[in-house]
Write a protein that holds these residues in place. Sequence first.
Motif, PDB file in Angstrom:
ATOM      1  N   PHE A 197      38.743 -38.695-152.928  1.00  0.00           N
ATOM      2  CA  PHE A 197      38.405 -39.680-151.662  1.00  0.00           C
ATOM      3  C   PHE A 197      39.615 -40.334-150.951  1.00  0.00           C
ATOM      4  O   PHE A 197      39.784 -40.281-149.906  1.00  0.00           O
ATOM      5  N   SER A 198      40.921 -40.863-151.650  1.00  0.00           N
ATOM      6  CA  SER A 198      42.136 -42.376-150.673  1.00  0.00           C
ATOM      7  C   SER A 198      42.867 -40.754-149.795  1.00  0.00           C
ATOM      8  O   SER A 198      43.200 -40.895-148.950  1.00  0.00           O
ATOM      9  N   ILE A 199      43.044 -39.650-150.685  1.00  0.00           N
ATOM     10  CA  ILE A 199      43.957 -38.958-149.905  1.00  0.00           C
ATOM     11  C   ILE A 199      43.142 -38.080-148.802  1.00  0.00           C
ATOM     12  O   ILE A 199      43.670 -37.967-148.059  1.00  0.00           O
ATOM     13  N   GLY A 200      41.988 -37.415-148.912  1.00  0.00           N
ATOM     14  CA  GLY A 200      41.223 -36.814-147.768  1.00  0.00           C
ATOM     15  C   GLY A 200      40.593 -38.038-146.786  1.00  0.00           C
ATOM     16  O   GLY A 200      41.271 -38.058-145.553  1.00  0.00           O
TER      17      GLY A 200
ATOM     18  N   PHE B  37      42.770 -37.671-142.990  1.00  0.00           N
ATOM     19  CA  PHE B  37      41.564 -37.528-141.524  1.00  0.00           C
ATOM     20  C   PHE B  37      41.549 -38.606-140.583  1.00  0.00           C
ATOM     21  O   PHE B  37      41.753 -38.936-139.287  1.00  0.00           O
ATOM     22  N   ASN B  38      41.838 -39.779-141.143  1.00  0.00           N
ATOM     23  CA  ASN B  38      41.772 -41.573-141.039  1.00  0.00           C
ATOM     24  C   ASN B  38      42.813 -41.547-139.412  1.00  0.00           C
ATOM     25  O   ASN B  38      42.955 -41.461-138.654  1.00  0.00           O
TER      26      ASN B  38
ATOM     27  N   MET C  74      31.716 -35.081-151.671  1.00  0.00           N
ATOM     28  CA  MET C  74      32.072 -36.055-151.661  1.00  0.00           C
ATOM     29  C   MET C  74      32.650 -35.482-150.142  1.00  0.00           C
ATOM     30  O   MET C  74      33.647 -36.845-149.795  1.00  0.00           O
ATOM     31  N   PHE C  75      33.040 -34.113-149.085  1.00  0.00           N
ATOM     32  CA  PHE C  75      33.831 -34.240-148.662  1.00  0.00           C
ATOM     33  C   PHE C  75      33.022 -35.265-147.134  1.00  0.00           C
ATOM     34  O   PHE C  75      32.869 -36.215-145.998  1.00  0.00           O
ATOM     35  N   SER C  76      31.731 -35.503-147.479  1.00  0.00           N
ATOM     36  CA  SER C  76      30.712 -35.894-146.559  1.00  0.00           C
ATOM     37  C   SER C  76      30.706 -36.920-147.000  1.00  0.00           C
ATOM     38  O   SER C  76      30.781 -38.521-145.508  1.00  0.00           O
TER      39      SER C  76
END
Length: 319
Positions: A102-105, A109-110, A182-184
């Motif tokens: 979650f943190s890496i994604g 992306f952010n 998790m992607f959502s």
Amino acid sequence: MTTPTSTLPARAPSRAGGAPDPAPRRWWTATRRDAAAGYLFIAPQLLGIVLFVLIPLGLIFYYAFHEWNVLAGTFTFVGLENVEKLFSDPQLMPVLTATAVFSIGLVVFNLSLALLLAVLLNRRWRGVTVFRTIFFSPVVVSLVAWTIVWGFLLQDNGGINGLLAVVGIEGPNWLREGGTAMFSVIVVQVFKNVGLNMVLFLAALQGVPRELQEAARVDGATDRTVFVRIVLPLISPTVLLALIITIVGSLQVYAQIAVLTQGGPGISTTVLVYYLVQQAFEFHQFGYGSTLAILLFLIVGALTIAQWQLRKRWVFYEN
């Protein structure tokens, strides 16, 4: 007849050369008044830090060595049993893996989307202010309200799958399948806070001297070279700030998980904060929950220190 002698006032001792001694200095000087005013101004913030940060942090370390059973009304010293339970917990590694994903994604992306939007909105286009407002507006929206709306959109028969059905695509159950849950959650959080980093990057881009960019283009540099070699190094302090804020925020996410997936399916979206709240307030294991909180504190502290040390290698400062 004796003439009465009058008592004369005693003369103040004088320095050598006949000069009188200076008057004693006052204790309540202007410097002390300014210092007292400063302490009074910071007193509410300092009191808040002591009451809501330092004391709870100390209590967490205290509770980690105890087991508090609220239902039975017992509070027992257990020593390092909670630490031993931490290392033997079979769910801890999947929870840490979900937290890392979650943190890496979220960070990737952010920051990428925020920088892209800042570059696009830094141009002099008609109506650019409206687009800035649109992209920043989710930041000021209530987090729970934002998450509830996205929860309806991501349902099996929600708005997202309805739009996909228009073009002949059968969408998945976004929040109930391990591959998409998790992607959502990451996408929902990215859209919620991307406006904040966008504003930070936009302010940094507007501070980059245009003379340097124009001189590089005159020398034959492409737009990509100008951005990588000139613009990005000059805004690197802002990138560091946004990176630290985003990483710390990603490790503290709870409401989105609680509203969207409740940690499921299985424990695929159970991040560390959700897991410790679950252990402490659902299973009433306050000692073990405090131990997990200490683990989270150490992870956040280590990542922040590592980023702060690495800044010397890639952050550019004019001085």
